[in-house]
Scaffold this active site. Structure first.
Site, PDB file in Angstrom:
ATOM      1  N   HIS A   1     -33.077 -13.257  10.410  1.00 38.35           N
ATOM      2  CA  HIS A   1     -32.801 -12.042   9.627  1.00 38.35           C
ATOM      3  C   HIS A   1     -31.941 -11.060  10.427  1.00 38.35           C
ATOM      4  O   HIS A   1     -31.990  -9.851  10.183  1.00 38.35           O
ATOM      5  CB  HIS A   1     -34.092 -11.345   9.179  1.00 38.35           C
ATOM      6  CG  HIS A   1     -35.095 -12.261   8.551  1.00 38.35           C
ATOM      7  ND1 HIS A   1     -35.198 -12.446   7.188  1.00 38.35           N
ATOM      8  CD2 HIS A   1     -36.026 -13.066   9.112  1.00 38.35           C
ATOM      9  CE1 HIS A   1     -36.166 -13.319   6.933  1.00 38.35           C
ATOM     10  NE2 HIS A   1     -36.682 -13.720   8.101  1.00 38.35           N
TER      11      HIS A   1
ATOM     12  N   SER B   1      -5.269  -2.184  18.891  1.00 37.19           N
ATOM     13  CA  SER B   1      -5.010  -1.429  17.671  1.00 37.19           C
ATOM     14  C   SER B   1      -3.743  -0.613  17.889  1.00 37.19           C
ATOM     15  O   SER B   1      -3.482  -0.131  18.990  1.00 37.19           O
ATOM     16  CB  SER B   1      -6.187  -0.498  17.390  1.00 37.19           C
ATOM     17  OG  SER B   1      -5.770   0.591  16.591  1.00 37.19           O
TER      18      SER B   1
ATOM     19  N   LYS C   1      -9.363  -0.102  21.492  1.00 40.53           N
ATOM     20  CA  LYS C   1      -9.837  -1.268  20.736  1.00 40.53           C
ATOM     21  C   LYS C   1      -9.459  -2.604  21.367  1.00 40.53           C
ATOM     22  O   LYS C   1      -8.383  -2.770  21.920  1.00 40.53           O
ATOM     23  CB  LYS C   1      -9.251  -1.217  19.316  1.00 40.53           C
ATOM     24  CG  LYS C   1      -9.783  -0.073  18.504  1.00 40.53           C
ATOM     25  CD  LYS C   1     -11.156  -0.356  17.962  1.00 40.53           C
ATOM     26  CE  LYS C   1     -10.994  -1.278  16.817  1.00 40.53           C
ATOM     27  NZ  LYS C   1     -11.855  -1.134  15.720  1.00 40.53           N
TER      28      LYS C   1
ATOM     29  N   GLU D   1     -11.825 -13.462  13.446  1.00 34.60           N
ATOM     30  CA  GLU D   1     -11.889 -12.943  12.076  1.00 34.60           C
ATOM     31  C   GLU D   1     -11.063 -13.821  11.131  1.00 34.60           C
ATOM     32  O   GLU D   1     -11.439 -14.060   9.986  1.00 34.60           O
ATOM     33  CB  GLU D   1     -11.384 -11.507  12.036  1.00 34.60           C
ATOM     34  CG  GLU D   1     -12.288 -10.536  12.782  1.00 34.60           C
ATOM     35  CD  GLU D   1     -11.606  -9.192  12.984  1.00 34.60           C
ATOM     36  OE1 GLU D   1     -11.605  -8.377  12.055  1.00 34.60           O
ATOM     37  OE2 GLU D   1     -11.056  -8.966  14.076  1.00 34.60           O
TER      38      GLU D   1
END
Ligand code: ARG
Length: 461
Positions: free
Chosen positions: A159, A280, A286, A293
């Protein structure tokens, strides 16, 4: 120009409709397989008395020439300008251009309906082992990380809440287990593909005495299809391939998700290599996991190809319909996406570094509660009662914002007189993993044995 079927018609087809139906733009990828099939078919119909020895020789020589010409991509561009409908028409036109009438005899007793099934089977027989190699390479990278992790521990999650301590190596091996099923699924697919469709004709079979068993052996198939109607109109092996590709994408997508989470500032279990991350344009701090992804994102595409293909198939009457031409773009896109994603995942995962202190800290604390319950069970308490006692203890620790390791013996004993001084050593992540008893568990010797078994598998495959 004339098409393979021009004789039946008064004039040429509508140009836009012709290009709507043409598949040469993508099925040229089957070129080599189409030539392989035609070489074997020429021998088969020579043996059946259709081609003379001289014709067979001329066809064979020309097909080899065509194959050699195909090494130059410009060869296909010239053909595209000639408006070939598909790769089969292309090869036949090139053949006739070289050997005239003998070339015009090659299609005797054969239909593109079976030819396209053959070509795609031959293609997948060549290409699926390459995907299996890529999966093996990814497994090798994961196994390398498992070795490098040594006896480091981390939390496991159910979970997405901390569950129990596990070895970091066990976590890496979990992803290997899924990939080995993918590898085995591709092996099963190769067995499914292993049927020769030739001899089926357009649907009813062929009128020439072709020795299909010999032809199957010649082309590396171990058996012949059962039924010509079925064979020319079915593509179950395409569905199986797309399913295998989609499920592998699901697995590497989940793997990507794990590393997206575990390399985030919130977890910091692993650090991404600088070469495997992107910055970024706006936020200087970043370090984004873009390749992971994309692996996760592209899984949607392959799942979509499977779903789209099954939708294409579901209403087709038995026998060939042109809808089946949709099989190739589905296969090629799924293959390319899968291959690119496996390779990207291997590169990113190979560059990860573990932060063992972070994972060890995260693996200690209240996720040792099951071990506390097991401690009481070992002293005779029924598990359900032990669960209750430890539940109350956890409730208190949460309220007081503390963990097991801050408890004095008196505090332990206030919850159960069965707790002794040894409880301190029993309730640690290392003791927790060491206590496991089954071969599939995170117990360090079990994990070492799994790793050895995996390395043996990698050596043989
Ligand atoms: N390009 C076609 C395909 O991919 C080849 C078979 C064509 N057969 C036919 N009857 N039009 O399915």
């Amino acid at each position: 120009m004339a098409h393979l079927w021009s004789g039946r018609f008064e004039g040429g087809p509508d140009a836009a409709l012709f290009s709507f139906g043409a598949s040469f733009g993508f099925d040229r990828r089957l070129f080599e397989d189409d030539v392989t099939g035609s070489l074997a078919w020429a021998e088969a119909i020579h043996a059946a008395g259709v081609l003379s020895a001289a014709e067979l020789e001329a066809i064979t020589r020309a097909l080899h020439e065509i194959l050699a010409a195909g090494a130059d991509p410009a060869f296909f561009d010239a053909a595209a300008a000639k408006q070939d409908e598909d790769v089969h028409s292309f090869v036949e036109r090139e053949l006739i251009a070289r050997v005239g009438d003998a070339g015009r005899r090659l299609h005797t007793g054969r239909s593109r309906n079976e030819q396209v099934s053959l070509d795609l089977r031959l293609y997948l027989k060549r290409r699926v082992p390459l995907l299996q190699n890529a999966i093996e390479a990814l497994i090798r990278v994961l196994a390398g990380q498992a070795v490098a992790a040594g006896d480091a521990v981390m939390p496991s999650y159910t979970h997405l809440r901390r569950a129990q301590p596990v070895l970091v190596a066990h976590f890496f091996l979990a992803h290997c287990a899924a990939l080995r099923r993918d590898h085995a699924r591709l092996a099963a697919l190769l067995a499914e593909i292993d049927e020769l469709p030739l001899g089926s004709g357009a649907i009813a079979g062929t009128s020439y005495p072709v020795d299909v068993a010999a032809l199957a052996a010649r082309l590396g198939f171990s058996r012949v299809v059962l039924n010509s109607i079925d064979a020319t109109g079915e593509r179950d092996f395409v569905s199986s391939f797309l399913h295998g590709a989609a499920l592998t994408m699901v697995h590497i997508s989940r793997m990507a998700e794990d590393f997206i989470l575990f390399t985030s500032e919130e977890f910091r279990f692993f650090e991404l290599a600088d070469t495997a991350a992107t910055g970024s344009s706006l936020m200087p701090q970043k370090k984004n996991p873009d390749p992971l992804e994309l692996v996760r994102g592209k899984s949607g595409r392959v799942i979509g190809r499977l779903a789209g293909w099954l939708a294409t198939m579901k209403s087709l009457p038995i026998g060939y319909s042109k809808d089946l031409q949709e099989d190739k773009e589905a296969v090629f896109e799924a293959e390319d996406t899968l291959r690119g994603s496996i390779d990207a995942a291997a590169t990113v995962i190979g560059g990860l570094t573990l932060n063992p202190h972070v994972t060890a800290t995260a693996a200690s604390g209240l996720l040792l509660a099951t071990d506390v319950a097991d401690y009481l069970v070992a002293r005779g308490v029924p598990f359900r009662d032990a669960h209750e006692i430890v539940g109350a203890l956890v409730r208190r620790l949460v309220r007081e914002n503390r963990s097991f390791d801050s408890m004095t013996l008196d505090e332990w004993r206030a919850h159960s007189p069965l707790f002794e001084a040894d409880v301190r050593d029993a309730i640690t992540p290392a003791a927790s993993v060491a206590r496991k008893r089954t071969p599939q568990s995170t117990q360090p010797e079990a994990v070492a044995a799994s790793l050895r078994e995996l390395q043996a598998w990698l050596t043989k495959s």
